[in-house]
Design a protein around this motif. Structure first.
Motif, PDB file in Angstrom:
ATOM      1  N   ASP A  46     -16.235  42.043  36.655  1.00  0.00           N
ATOM      2  CA  ASP A  46     -16.331  40.957  35.832  1.00  0.00           C
ATOM      3  C   ASP A  46     -15.669  39.606  36.669  1.00  0.00           C
ATOM      4  OD1 ASP A  46     -16.847  39.757  33.844  1.00  0.00           O
ATOM      5  OD2 ASP A  46     -15.195  40.375  32.479  1.00  0.00           O
ATOM      6  N   SER A  47     -15.790  39.443  38.013  1.00  0.00           N
ATOM      7  CA  SER A  47     -15.098  38.698  38.616  1.00  0.00           C
ATOM      8  C   SER A  47     -15.604  37.081  38.383  1.00  0.00           C
ATOM      9  CB  SER A  47     -15.065  38.893  40.114  1.00  0.00           C
ATOM     10  OG  SER A  47     -14.314  39.925  40.349  1.00  0.00           O
ATOM     11  N   ALA A  48     -16.937  37.254  37.776  1.00  0.00           N
ATOM     12  CA  ALA A  48     -17.505  35.868  37.478  1.00  0.00           C
ATOM     13  C   ALA A  48     -16.628  35.170  36.281  1.00  0.00           C
ATOM     14  CB  ALA A  48     -19.071  35.949  37.487  1.00  0.00           C
ATOM     15  N   ALA A  49     -16.336  36.136  35.562  1.00  0.00           N
ATOM     16  CA  ALA A  49     -15.287  35.737  34.420  1.00  0.00           C
ATOM     17  C   ALA A  49     -14.134  35.307  34.983  1.00  0.00           C
ATOM     18  CB  ALA A  49     -15.073  36.792  33.263  1.00  0.00           C
ATOM     19  N   THR A  50     -13.544  36.191  35.401  1.00  0.00           N
ATOM     20  CA  THR A  50     -12.285  35.750  36.020  1.00  0.00           C
ATOM     21  C   THR A  50     -11.950  37.068  37.251  1.00  0.00           C
ATOM     22  OG1 THR A  50      -9.849  35.030  35.790  1.00  0.00           O
ATOM     23  CG2 THR A  50     -10.567  36.821  34.771  1.00  0.00           C
ATOM     24  N   SER A  51     -11.278  36.361  38.428  1.00  0.00           N
ATOM     25  CA  SER A  51     -11.048  37.041  39.438  1.00  0.00           C
ATOM     26  C   SER A  51      -9.528  37.603  39.319  1.00  0.00           C
ATOM     27  CB  SER A  51     -11.185  36.185  40.767  1.00  0.00           C
ATOM     28  OG  SER A  51     -10.144  35.601  40.960  1.00  0.00           O
ATOM     29  N   GLN A  52      -9.439  38.805  40.133  1.00  0.00           N
ATOM     30  CA  GLN A  52      -8.120  39.243  40.321  1.00  0.00           C
ATOM     31  C   GLN A  52      -7.335  38.611  41.442  1.00  0.00           C
ATOM     32  OE1 GLN A  52      -6.851  41.120  38.083  1.00  0.00           O
ATOM     33  NE2 GLN A  52      -8.932  41.826  36.881  1.00  0.00           N
ATOM     34  N   LYS A  53      -6.088  38.686  41.441  1.00  0.00           N
ATOM     35  CA  LYS A  53      -5.237  37.825  42.229  1.00  0.00           C
ATOM     36  C   LYS A  53      -4.486  38.797  43.703  1.00  0.00           C
ATOM     37  CE  LYS A  53      -6.109  35.471  38.457  1.00  0.00           C
ATOM     38  NZ  LYS A  53      -7.364  34.918  38.448  1.00  0.00           N
ATOM     39  N   PRO A  54      -4.618  38.244  44.484  1.00  0.00           N
ATOM     40  CA  PRO A  54      -3.896  38.886  45.562  1.00  0.00           C
ATOM     41  C   PRO A  54      -2.347  38.915  45.604  1.00  0.00           C
ATOM     42  CG  PRO A  54      -4.684  36.975  46.451  1.00  0.00           C
ATOM     43  CD  PRO A  54      -5.344  37.088  45.115  1.00  0.00           C
ATOM     44  N   GLN A  55      -1.501  39.620  46.295  1.00  0.00           N
ATOM     45  CA  GLN A  55      -0.021  39.440  46.110  1.00  0.00           C
ATOM     46  C   GLN A  55       0.555  38.051  46.574  1.00  0.00           C
ATOM     47  OE1 GLN A  55       1.827  42.148  44.677  1.00  0.00           O
ATOM     48  NE2 GLN A  55       3.399  40.557  44.652  1.00  0.00           N
ATOM     49  N   VAL A  56       0.014  37.459  47.543  1.00  0.00           N
ATOM     50  CA  VAL A  56       0.268  36.348  48.278  1.00  0.00           C
ATOM     51  C   VAL A  56       0.288  35.122  46.995  1.00  0.00           C
ATOM     52  CG1 VAL A  56       0.120  36.745  50.729  1.00  0.00           C
ATOM     53  CG2 VAL A  56      -1.889  35.948  49.181  1.00  0.00           C
ATOM     54  N   VAL A  57      -0.623  35.120  46.152  1.00  0.00           N
ATOM     55  CA  VAL A  57      -0.738  34.214  45.251  1.00  0.00           C
ATOM     56  C   VAL A  57       0.137  34.308  44.146  1.00  0.00           C
ATOM     57  CG1 VAL A  57      -2.396  33.331  43.361  1.00  0.00           C
ATOM     58  CG2 VAL A  57      -3.159  33.649  45.505  1.00  0.00           C
TER      59      VAL A  57
END
Lengths: 438, 159
Positions: A46-57
């Motif tokens: 469901d990344s088109a709705a919202t993506s997950q975030k990498p630790q650096v972010v």
């Protein structure tokens, strides 16, 4: 930056991200480690709705609050200097990532807000604001605004409202049966009366990439301004606004591995300089008297009030993360996943809404299952730990075009694996049997 | 039984496939009957139902007919509700509506009240739905249409 994943765009044998590279990318995203629905691994499509975030972010936001938090563009103390530097460096990172100059990126709470800033600038100019410079933004009854039938509501409703306020007329480019824009009547739609041509770079329903060059050329022939909804393209393929030649573009942070609450408006410098402000107040002014106010140059003219500084820093970090990953490789990864997703068309009773080939399309695949409602499809997939979107995806007219009220949608991001898509296909193959559909 | 099977019980799947009261019937108010119609939409998912109700002068539900489109939960719930309320008086309809809302707030636990669950009959099959917050509104769509159509009929004002 903790990522070790790199791709070599010049290497023709490089199909996409290698297994090792993808494993390194996935290790950057803490949420992907969690389980759902009784200890099953999460398959997040469901990344088109919202993506997950990498630790650096995530760390970038925390670091800002722990070490640099202060009001930007004011105050002479060290923290204010450091906060301002972080804020502006993030702007530079985002600008470089999308082929823009620093002064051409305006922070906004999201892409919806960004599009509304442009729409209301037309409104305000039409009411006489902005002086002679704003002439290009003035509308008269009979002027036309052209959108497409494929638009997300965020790039449709603001233009409907602008038409209602100004007497301009809304027209739209239709969508073909294959989910791509039908340009056969383009010359009749985009005419001397057209003042704005607003369209999505990549449909959040069909995954189709719009023919930007053709549309920009049509708009330029008649002197219309182009507004690009780049929410789905910026996270998943190389995007260069200067090269594309669009006048404005909007994209959000949270779909490109960044935080929620932040997005950006791109505007060609000369246009931002000529454009009257929409949201007014502190920080966007030059001289204020009790009678009147003069406004700061862009981008500050469009950044009234205290900004979402930590989120902007996070969005800048996300842009750098993607840049280091290499968007050519990310795009190849998307194409590979799109091909895997499109194999669902071979499952009996499954119909894909959108192009069935991988040319000029991303890994956003919407579909219906004969005899089973999209919500029920989503629920059965969820029971296997597979997260898809169900509903109209904020594109009701496009769904109406295909005669369906709702679809289910699988979408990918940099961290999505072929194995996840295979798990999705296998679960989908069992859906009709579960509901006893013949 | 898995939580998914608790949600999609056979009675729900059967009602979704062969719904009761599906197909709008012309309302011919007369002989003191009151009639009302309501159209309800769930804007987040596009599910919808148009429901008509016919109430006798004595204040009992003479008939419910409806059309709709949506997920199996929303469509089955209208169907189960139709079979439950036909022939019931308005006080009983109000009680069933209250009980069903309580059931939907039970987070999968049910009502812990045998008399209440007996009254709800097949509607207790929706207990599993109440474990899924996003789907509760699906099960309530038809009940909202019934309540609104009764209000529009004027039957609630006179009872």
């Amino acid at each position: 930056m903790t990522t070790t994943a790199t791709v070599r765009p010049d290497d023709a044998s490089a199909t996409a991200l290698s297994t090792t590279e993808l494993a390194a990318v996935r290790a950057d995203f803490p949420l992907l480690e969690r389980t759902v629905r009784g200890g099953q691994p999460l398959v997040y499509l469901d990344s088109a709705a919202t993506s997950q975030k990498p630790q650096v972010v995530l760390d970038a936001g925390v670091d800002f609050y722990e070490q640099r938090n202060a009001a930007v563009h004011r105050g002479a103390h060290q923290l204010a200097e450091e906060a301002t530097e972080a804020f502006e460096q993030a702007r530079a990172a985002v600008a470089a990532f999308v082929g823009a100059d620093e002064g051409e990126i305006v922070w906004q709470p999201g892409a919806t807000a960004a599009i509304n800033v442009v729409a209301y600038a037309f409104s305000n100019a039409t009411l006489g604001r902005g002086g002679d410079a704003a002439e290009r933004f003035r509308l008269a009854p009979g002027d036309e605004i052209v959108v497409t039938e494929a638009e997300h509501h965020a790039n449709l409703v603001p233009w409907q409202e602008l038409c209602a306020r100004t007497g301009a007329v809304l027209r739209w480019i239709p969508v073909s049966d294959d989910g791509r824009l039908d340009l056969s009547n383009l010359d009749a739609l985009v005419t001397e009366r057209t003042k704005v041509l607003a369209f999505g770079h990549v449909s959040n329903v069909t995954g189709a990439v719009a023919p930007v060059a053709t549309l920009v050329a049509a708009a330029r022939r008649v002197g219309a301004l182009t507004v690009l909804d780049a929410c789905q393209s910026v996270p998943n393929m190389p995007v260069d606004f200067h090269a594309l030649g669009v006048d404005f573009a909007a994209f959000s942070g949270h779909k490109m591995l960044g935080p929620t609450g932040v997005g950006a408006l791109y505007g060609r410098r000369e246009l931002l300089e000529a454009m009257p402000p929409t949201i007014t107040g502190g920080s966007m002014v030059e001289v204020v008297t009790m009678e009147s106010t003069t406004y700061a140059p862009p981008p500050q003219r469009f950044e009234a009030g205290t900004q979402m500084v930590a989120q902007a820093v996070g969005m800048g970090c996300a842009a750098q993360y993607l840049d280091e990953l290499g968007m050519e490789g990310v795009a190849r990864h998307e194409t590979e996943l799109a091909a895997e997703m499109l194999k669902i068309a071979d499952i009996p009773g499954v119909q894909v809404i959108g192009p069935l080939d991988t040319a000029n399309r991303l890994a956003v695949v919407s579909f219906v299952v004969d005899g089973v409602h999209a919500h029920d499809v989503g629920q059965v997939l969820d029971d296997k730990g597979i997260a898809v979107r169900v509903g109209h995806h904020c594109a009701q007219p496009l769904h109406r075009r295909f005669g369906v009220a709702a679809t289910a949608r699988a979408s990918a991001s940099v961290y999505t694996t072929v194995e996840e898509v295979v798990a999705f296909r296998e679960a989908l193959a069992g859906v009709r049997a579960f509901f006893g559909a013949e | 039984m898995s939580t998914l099977e608790q949600m999609y019980q056979q009675v729900i799947l059967d009602h979704a496939k062969r719904p009761v009261g599906h197909g709008l019937v012309e309302l011919a108010a007369g002989h003191g009957h009151l009639a009302g119609e309501s159209h309800q939409v769930n804007p987040t998912c596009g599910d919808e139902v148009t429901l008509r109700v016919d109430v006798t002068p004595a204040g009992t539900v003479a008939g419910v007919s409806w059309e709709g489109q949506g997920c199996s939960i929303s469509q089955a719930s209208v169907s189960v509700m139709t079979s439950l309320v036909e022939g019931a008086d308005l006080a009983e309809v109000a009680r069933l509506d209250g009980l069903f809302h309580d059931l939907m707030s039970s987070r999968g636990k049910g009502l812990d009240d045998d008399a209440a669950e007996d009254a709800l009959g097949d509607a207790t099959a929706f207990t599993g739905v109440s474990q899924y917050p996003a789907r509760i509104k699906c099960a309530l769509l038809g009940w909202a249409a019934l309540k609104d159509s009764l209000a529009r009929s004027g039957a609630l004002a006179t009872s």
